[in-house]
Write a protein that holds these residues in place. Structure first.
Motif, PDB file in Angstrom:
ATOM      1  N   ARG A 230     -29.734 136.780 -85.708  1.00 33.49           N
ATOM      2  CA  ARG A 230     -29.559 138.207 -85.422  1.00 33.49           C
ATOM      3  C   ARG A 230     -30.679 138.715 -84.509  1.00 33.49           C
ATOM      4  NH1 ARG A 230     -28.987 140.871 -90.678  1.00 33.49           N
ATOM      5  NH2 ARG A 230     -26.794 140.237 -90.621  1.00 33.49           N
ATOM      6  N   ASP A 231     -31.890 138.240 -84.745  1.00 32.95           N
ATOM      7  CA  ASP A 231     -33.027 138.608 -83.898  1.00 32.95           C
ATOM      8  C   ASP A 231     -32.767 138.173 -82.458  1.00 32.95           C
ATOM      9  OD1 ASP A 231     -35.589 139.385 -83.074  1.00 32.95           O
ATOM     10  OD2 ASP A 231     -36.507 137.497 -83.726  1.00 32.95           O
ATOM     11  N   LEU A 232     -32.349 136.934 -82.279  1.00 33.38           N
ATOM     12  CA  LEU A 232     -32.030 136.440 -80.943  1.00 33.38           C
ATOM     13  C   LEU A 232     -30.828 137.178 -80.356  1.00 33.38           C
ATOM     14  CD1 LEU A 232     -32.457 132.601 -81.599  1.00 33.38           C
ATOM     15  CD2 LEU A 232     -33.903 134.001 -80.098  1.00 33.38           C
ATOM     16  N   GLY A 233     -29.839 137.445 -81.189  1.00 38.21           N
ATOM     17  CA  GLY A 233     -28.637 138.103 -80.715  1.00 38.21           C
ATOM     18  C   GLY A 233     -28.894 139.502 -80.200  1.00 38.21           C
ATOM     19  N   ARG A 234     -29.755 140.236 -80.876  1.00 35.24           N
ATOM     20  CA  ARG A 234     -30.081 141.589 -80.410  1.00 35.24           C
ATOM     21  C   ARG A 234     -30.833 141.544 -79.090  1.00 35.24           C
ATOM     22  NH1 ARG A 234     -31.733 143.606 -86.493  1.00 35.24           N
ATOM     23  NH2 ARG A 234     -29.680 144.439 -87.091  1.00 35.24           N
ATOM     24  N   HIS A 235     -31.759 140.589 -78.980  1.00 35.17           N
ATOM     25  CA  HIS A 235     -32.476 140.429 -77.722  1.00 35.17           C
ATOM     26  C   HIS A 235     -31.492 140.061 -76.609  1.00 35.17           C
ATOM     27  CE1 HIS A 235     -35.911 138.141 -75.426  1.00 35.17           C
ATOM     28  NE2 HIS A 235     -35.414 139.142 -74.731  1.00 35.17           N
ATOM     29  N   ALA A 236     -30.602 139.140 -76.909  1.00 32.75           N
ATOM     30  CA  ALA A 236     -29.609 138.721 -75.918  1.00 32.75           C
ATOM     31  C   ALA A 236     -28.730 139.887 -75.490  1.00 32.75           C
ATOM     32  CB  ALA A 236     -28.755 137.588 -76.482  1.00 32.75           C
ATOM     33  N   ALA A 237     -28.330 140.719 -76.441  1.00 32.18           N
ATOM     34  CA  ALA A 237     -27.479 141.868 -76.110  1.00 32.18           C
ATOM     35  C   ALA A 237     -28.192 142.817 -75.164  1.00 32.18           C
ATOM     36  CB  ALA A 237     -27.071 142.588 -77.395  1.00 32.18           C
ATOM     37  N   ASP A 238     -29.486 143.006 -75.379  1.00 32.62           N
ATOM     38  CA  ASP A 238     -30.263 143.870 -74.490  1.00 32.62           C
ATOM     39  C   ASP A 238     -30.275 143.337 -73.059  1.00 32.62           C
ATOM     40  OD1 ASP A 238     -30.878 145.577 -76.573  1.00 32.62           O
ATOM     41  OD2 ASP A 238     -32.842 144.690 -76.971  1.00 32.62           O
ATOM     42  N   LEU A 239     -30.135 142.008 -72.932  1.00 29.91           N
ATOM     43  CA  LEU A 239     -30.158 141.365 -71.617  1.00 29.91           C
ATOM     44  C   LEU A 239     -28.761 141.130 -71.056  1.00 29.91           C
ATOM     45  CD1 LEU A 239     -32.867 138.659 -72.484  1.00 29.91           C
ATOM     46  CD2 LEU A 239     -33.221 140.700 -71.067  1.00 29.91           C
ATOM     47  N   GLY A 240     -27.750 141.503 -71.815  1.00 31.11           N
ATOM     48  CA  GLY A 240     -26.377 141.280 -71.372  1.00 31.11           C
ATOM     49  C   GLY A 240     -25.927 139.836 -71.515  1.00 31.11           C
ATOM     50  N   LEU A 241     -26.507 139.113 -72.481  1.00 34.19           N
ATOM     51  CA  LEU A 241     -26.213 137.694 -72.667  1.00 34.19           C
ATOM     52  C   LEU A 241     -25.391 137.445 -73.921  1.00 34.19           C
ATOM     53  CD1 LEU A 241     -29.707 136.075 -71.914  1.00 34.19           C
ATOM     54  CD2 LEU A 241     -27.728 136.152 -70.395  1.00 34.19           C
ATOM     55  N   GLU A 242     -24.671 136.344 -73.896  1.00 33.25           N
ATOM     56  CA  GLU A 242     -23.973 135.822 -75.065  1.00 33.25           C
ATOM     57  C   GLU A 242     -24.814 134.723 -75.701  1.00 33.25           C
ATOM     58  OE1 GLU A 242     -19.695 134.393 -74.736  1.00 33.25           O
ATOM     59  OE2 GLU A 242     -20.763 132.478 -74.921  1.00 33.25           O
ATOM     60  N   ILE A 243     -24.783 134.639 -77.018  1.00 34.26           N
ATOM     61  CA  ILE A 243     -25.364 133.513 -77.748  1.00 34.26           C
ATOM     62  C   ILE A 243     -24.217 132.711 -78.340  1.00 34.26           C
ATOM     63  CG2 ILE A 243     -26.468 132.949 -79.954  1.00 34.26           C
ATOM     64  CD1 ILE A 243     -28.677 134.824 -79.297  1.00 34.26           C
ATOM     65  N   SER A 244     -24.328 131.392 -78.232  1.00 33.14           N
ATOM     66  CA  SER A 244     -23.315 130.507 -78.782  1.00 33.14           C
ATOM     67  C   SER A 244     -24.006 129.506 -79.703  1.00 33.14           C
ATOM     68  CB  SER A 244     -22.590 129.781 -77.640  1.00 33.14           C
ATOM     69  OG  SER A 244     -21.478 129.068 -78.098  1.00 33.14           O
ATOM     70  N   LEU A 245     -23.500 129.372 -80.924  1.00 35.29           N
ATOM     71  CA  LEU A 245     -24.115 128.506 -81.932  1.00 35.29           C
ATOM     72  C   LEU A 245     -23.342 127.199 -82.026  1.00 35.29           C
ATOM     73  CD1 LEU A 245     -24.727 131.193 -84.711  1.00 35.29           C
ATOM     74  CD2 LEU A 245     -26.351 130.355 -83.000  1.00 35.29           C
ATOM     75  N   GLU A 246     -24.043 126.088 -81.772  1.00 40.62           N
ATOM     76  CA  GLU A 246     -23.388 124.776 -81.664  1.00 40.62           C
ATOM     77  C   GLU A 246     -23.088 124.162 -83.016  1.00 40.62           C
ATOM     78  OE1 GLU A 246     -24.012 120.378 -79.574  1.00 40.62           O
ATOM     79  OE2 GLU A 246     -25.429 122.019 -79.148  1.00 40.62           O
ATOM     80  N   MET A 247     -21.821 123.875 -83.249  1.00 44.64           N
ATOM     81  CA  MET A 247     -21.405 123.181 -84.465  1.00 44.64           C
ATOM     82  C   MET A 247     -21.943 121.753 -84.438  1.00 44.64           C
ATOM     83  SD  MET A 247     -17.473 124.573 -84.780  1.00 44.64           S
ATOM     84  CE  MET A 247     -17.194 123.831 -86.401  1.00 44.64           C
ATOM     85  N   TYR A 248     -22.505 121.317 -85.561  1.00 42.75           N
ATOM     86  CA  TYR A 248     -23.136 119.998 -85.627  1.00 42.75           C
ATOM     87  C   TYR A 248     -23.176 119.571 -87.084  1.00 42.75           C
ATOM     88  CZ  TYR A 248     -26.301 116.265 -84.037  1.00 42.75           C
ATOM     89  OH  TYR A 248     -26.866 115.048 -83.713  1.00 42.75           O
ATOM     90  N   GLU A 249     -22.953 118.277 -87.312  1.00 40.05           N
ATOM     91  CA  GLU A 249     -22.825 117.793 -88.686  1.00 40.05           C
ATOM     92  C   GLU A 249     -24.073 118.050 -89.536  1.00 40.05           C
ATOM     93  OE1 GLU A 249     -24.485 113.957 -86.717  1.00 40.05           O
ATOM     94  OE2 GLU A 249     -23.157 115.606 -86.144  1.00 40.05           O
ATOM     95  N   ASP A 250     -23.831 118.321 -90.802  1.00 37.58           N
ATOM     96  CA  ASP A 250     -24.877 118.462 -91.825  1.00 37.58           C
ATOM     97  C   ASP A 250     -25.833 119.614 -91.546  1.00 37.58           C
ATOM     98  OD1 ASP A 250     -23.842 116.271 -93.254  1.00 37.58           O
ATOM     99  OD2 ASP A 250     -24.979 114.869 -92.022  1.00 37.58           O
ATOM    100  N   THR A 251     -25.392 120.556 -90.707  1.00 39.73           N
ATOM    101  CA  THR A 251     -26.165 121.781 -90.504  1.00 39.73           C
ATOM    102  C   THR A 251     -25.423 122.937 -91.173  1.00 39.73           C
ATOM    103  OG1 THR A 251     -25.115 122.483 -88.424  1.00 39.73           O
ATOM    104  CG2 THR A 251     -26.946 120.911 -88.264  1.00 39.73           C
TER     105      THR A 251
END
Length: 315
Positions: free
Chosen positions: A164-185
């Motif tokens: 959420r911290d990164l997402g809010r910063h990204a929104a201020d910059l007009g960026l999308e955040i994408s979270l990579e699906m990966y086993e055992d995470t």
């Protein structure tokens, strides 16, 4: 590409991954210290393969850690080869790592600023860590058990807080955040990925639906189409790759191997249409492990160009 650009098979950003190129050179130097000419020799491979976009991927080059003059030098090389950078991925920088998570979070914020500064539109993050020694020795690292995220409320809440911290910063910059699906995470299943982005509850935080990371495992996994149905409404910047998968119902044995995008288990024609039906319009990243992965990635790009929407049916 602006927010109102109409995307179709002729202009959809499809980036080359740099997973074929290590961050440490045979002579022990880091790619961070390479000359512009050395960077150019590498990017010549990418442009010669017909790519017009790349994701520098920080397993190869940490652009957020380049001095401004060096970053400009790198961007000059990128432009010289007719390339652009639509998105940037982090690799093996687990945001909830007990020892390094805070440092990875700080790095993530630097990377968001850098990505916005170079005109990228998305940054991919994850919760997977470095390969262990046994994985490094294996022919295919995913056949050896890697790091597992703790399965407790504290870790989950920390992940939500940091994303959420990164997402809010990204929104201020007009960026999308994408979270990579990966086993055992924490997002090693479709249900986990959907739960996390739902808990974060920011419209610019999406799922990197890299189902190839899951179907390659030598263990039971949810059917790719069932997973895609769950994550399609949340799909963002997307790493795409494919594998053949053989399951012996008699013994329970599972064997997998990398395959070009159109020949593997996942039907990307169907998967892509599922995401498009929910408004997907983010960049794609083509990957392939083994052999001349860059050339196979180029064939994957060409396949995607054939199945993305026609110009008269804009996404």
């Amino acid at each position: 590409m602006t927010s109102d650009t109409k995307l179709d098979r002729t202009n959809w950003p499809i980036a080359a991954a740099m997973i074929q190129y290590p961050g440490t050179l045979p002579d022990g130097r880091s790619t961070q210290d390479q000359s512009a000419e050395e960077w150019s020799a590498t990017l010549a491979d990418v442009s010669d393969a017909g790519f017009t976009e790349l994701d520098p991927t920080d397993g190869w080059l940490r652009i957020a850690d380049l001095e401004p003059s060096r970053l400009n030098e790198f961007l000059g090389v990128v432009a010289d080869h007719g390339l652009t950078i639509p998105a940037v991925s982090t690799a093996r920088k687990n945001l909830v790592d007990p020892a390094h998570g805070e440092a990875h979070l700080a790095y993530g914020h630097r990377l968001l600023d850098t990505a916005a500064g170079i005109g990228a539109k998305a940054v991919s993050f994850g919760f997977f860590g470095p390969l262990n020694e046994a994985q490094k020795k294996a022919l295919w690292f995913w056949t050896v058990q890697g790091e597992r995220n703790p399965d407790d409320a504290g870790t989950w809440n920390l992940a939500v807080e940091r994303v959420r911290d990164l997402g809010r910063h990204a929104a201020d910059l007009g960026l999308e955040i994408s979270l990579e699906m990966y086993e055992d995470t924490l997002i090693g299943t479709a249900d986990g990925a959907v739960r996390l982005v739902t808990d974060v509850d920011l419209p610019n935080v999406k799922i990197n639906a890299d189902l190839g990371n899951l179907i390659r495992l030598h263990r039971p996994v949810e059917h790719w189409q069932t997973m895609m149905e769950k994550v399609a409404p949340f799909a963002g910047y997307w790493h795409v790759k494919n594998y053949t998968r053989i399951e012996d119902e008699t013994t329970g044995a599972v064997m997998t191997a990398p395959a070009p995008l159109e020949f593997g288990l996942i039907n990307y024609r169907t998967a892509l249409r599922m995401a498009l039906a929910h408004g997907f319009r983010s960049a794609l990243l083509v990957e392939h492990y083994g052999g001349d992965g860059l050339s196979v990635s180029a064939t994957n790009r060409d396949y995607l160009r054939r199945i993305l929407p026609r110009p008269e049916t804009h996404a």
